[in-house]
Write an enzyme that holds these catalytic residues in place. Structure first.
Site: not given
Length: 453
Positions: A66, A69-70, A146
């Protein structure tokens, strides 16, 4: 009901005519390209799917897929930080990405003539990401925040995360997509660079294009932009199969919350692992019997009938990569307890094990599924999503063409069979959210817990 079935069948025939062909190609470097024609509007969606997600991770680096991905939006030498999104926007497009337990995907939706813009940018960052240390540190902090908002401060999401971590023992599905906070705090830029080099390669990716395009032209553009990329040395992940559960598991999660919450899950096979190829489709119909709209059993009997539940649902996904969970969840109604709700849900399971659903129930559920799949054809994005998911978990895009037929073939006896075979007390995990006092200065969040950038 007959009128609805006729309408849906008509829509299905129209959808088939509007989407006549799917084409599959393979580049010399291993990249798979799948193109589906849909000429109803002059637009296209381009998606790049990588076979890597949280289920590929291990303890110590959870959340790395994840975070990567950022970082994929932080630039290459040819397209520095900020350029990717700016170029897509200037060409009238929309773009984003998402990470799942089984995959990471990137997409752009644009006017059809802008396909080369998408391909040039995606091909560049597939192998040429720079991953600067300062941007890495900033983005990890973004992901940590997040996590705080979507999980740590969201009581239902926190309960579900704890539930997953308890239900699975050896399966990597126990790992949250967002990662554990301690792993995020200790993640190093070198970890990220190694993960990128290991998984981001043409021979570990599927390129999906759906829209008003010419397949051979798309193939030519794919060869132009992706063809020069060198393949990587992809070592398949070890199976890490879930061990046999030998008894019910129970946990309580104590967190600040207004309402209690219950989630229950039974170990269940998927299309990739089922002993009989019809079982996942029978499990999906079973989920529909319980939670397929206002007429389904949970809504009609537990929410409205006995009024034991303020909300109740059932869930199952037969297109996961590994053994999954058939889940039941809900919040008790005022005047009822978690134990009341659990008892009512277990009674529903017992009833399905003892007696098959009625023909009327099966007809209703199949009509709903049929309608949903037809309406999905209105979206080129979801057409591409379906292809990408199937290909990335180890199935084939061709399975989409047999899906409705498999659902139609499910019998009442098969639904009862999978209920008896898989909804077993010894395969059950139960998690209860026990509400704790809320700090008015720090109220819990109640938003979603998805992982789109």
């Amino acid at each position: 009901m007959r009128g609805l079935l006729a309408l849906v069948l008509g829509l299905f025939a129209t959808a088939l005519l509007a989407n006549p062909a799917t084409h599959e190609y393979k580049l010399d470097n291993g990249l798979k390209l799948i193109v589906k024609e849909d000429h109803r509007a002059p637009v296209m969606v381009s998606q790049v799917w990588y076979k890597v997600g949280s289920s590929y991770e291990h303890d110590g680096i959870t959340g790395i897929s994840h975070v990567l991905e950022h970082m994929m939006f932080k630039g290459t030498r040819a397209h520095p930080n900020g350029e990717f999104s700016r170029i897509i926007s200037e060409n009238g497009g929309r773009e984003n990405a998402f990470t799942n337990q089984d995959y990471t995907a990137y997409f752009q939706t644009m006017e059809k003539s802008r396909l080369p813009v998408s391909f040039e940018l995606e091909a560049d960052r597939m192998r040429n990401l720079t991953i600067p240390g300062d941007e890495f540190l900033k983005e990890v902090k973004v992901v940590m925040e997040e996590r705080r908002m979507r999980t740590d401060d969201n009581p239902q999401s926190l309960t579900y995360e704890q539930f997953n971590a308890t239900a699975y023992t050896s399966s990597p599905y126990r790992i949250p997509v967002i990662g554990w906070m301690d792993d995020l705090e200790n993640l190093q830029v070198a970890d990220l660079k190694a993960w990128y080099q290991k998984w981001y390669a043409p021979n570990n990716a599927t390129l999906v294009v759906v829209g008003d395009v010419d397949p051979d032209e798309v193939y030519a553009q794919a060869k132009k932009y992706f063809g020069p990329l060198k393949p990587g040395k992809i070592t398949p992940v070890k199976p890490r199969l879930e061990i046999t559960q030998l008894g019910r598991k129970d946990i309580q999660v104590e967190a600040p919350a207004k309402l209690p919450y219950l989630v229950m899950g039974y170990k269940a096979p998927v299309a990739m692992t089922a002993e009989q190829d019809w079982e996942p489709y029978a499990l999906e119909v079973l989920a529909g019997v319980l939670d397929g709209g206002d007429s389904a059993r949970l809504a009609s009997e537990l929410v409205r009938g006995k009024a034991v539940a303020a909300s109740a649902g059932a869930g199952y996904n037969g297109y996961d990569r590994m053994e999954t969970l058939f889940t039941l969840s809900g919040t008790p109604a005022t005047g009822h307890t978690i134990k009341d709700l659990e008892k009512a849900l277990l009674e529903q399971v017992k009833r399905l094990r003892e007696k098959p659903p009625t023909k009327k129930e099966l007809d209703r559920i199949k009509a709903q599924i049929r309608a949903a799949k037809v309406y999905e054809q209105d979206s080129i994005f979801y057409q591409a999503m379906q292809i990408g998911v199937l290909e990335t978990v180890g199935l084939s895009w061709k399975d989409a063409d047999t899906y409705l037929g498999r659902i139609e073939a499910v019998t009442a006896d098969q639904v009862q069979t999978v209920a008896r075979k898989y909804l077993l007390p010894e395969r059950l995990t139960v998690a209860e959210l026990v509400p704790q006092p809320i700090d008015p200065k720090h109220p819990p969040h109640t938003g979603g817990s998805g992982h789109v950038r």
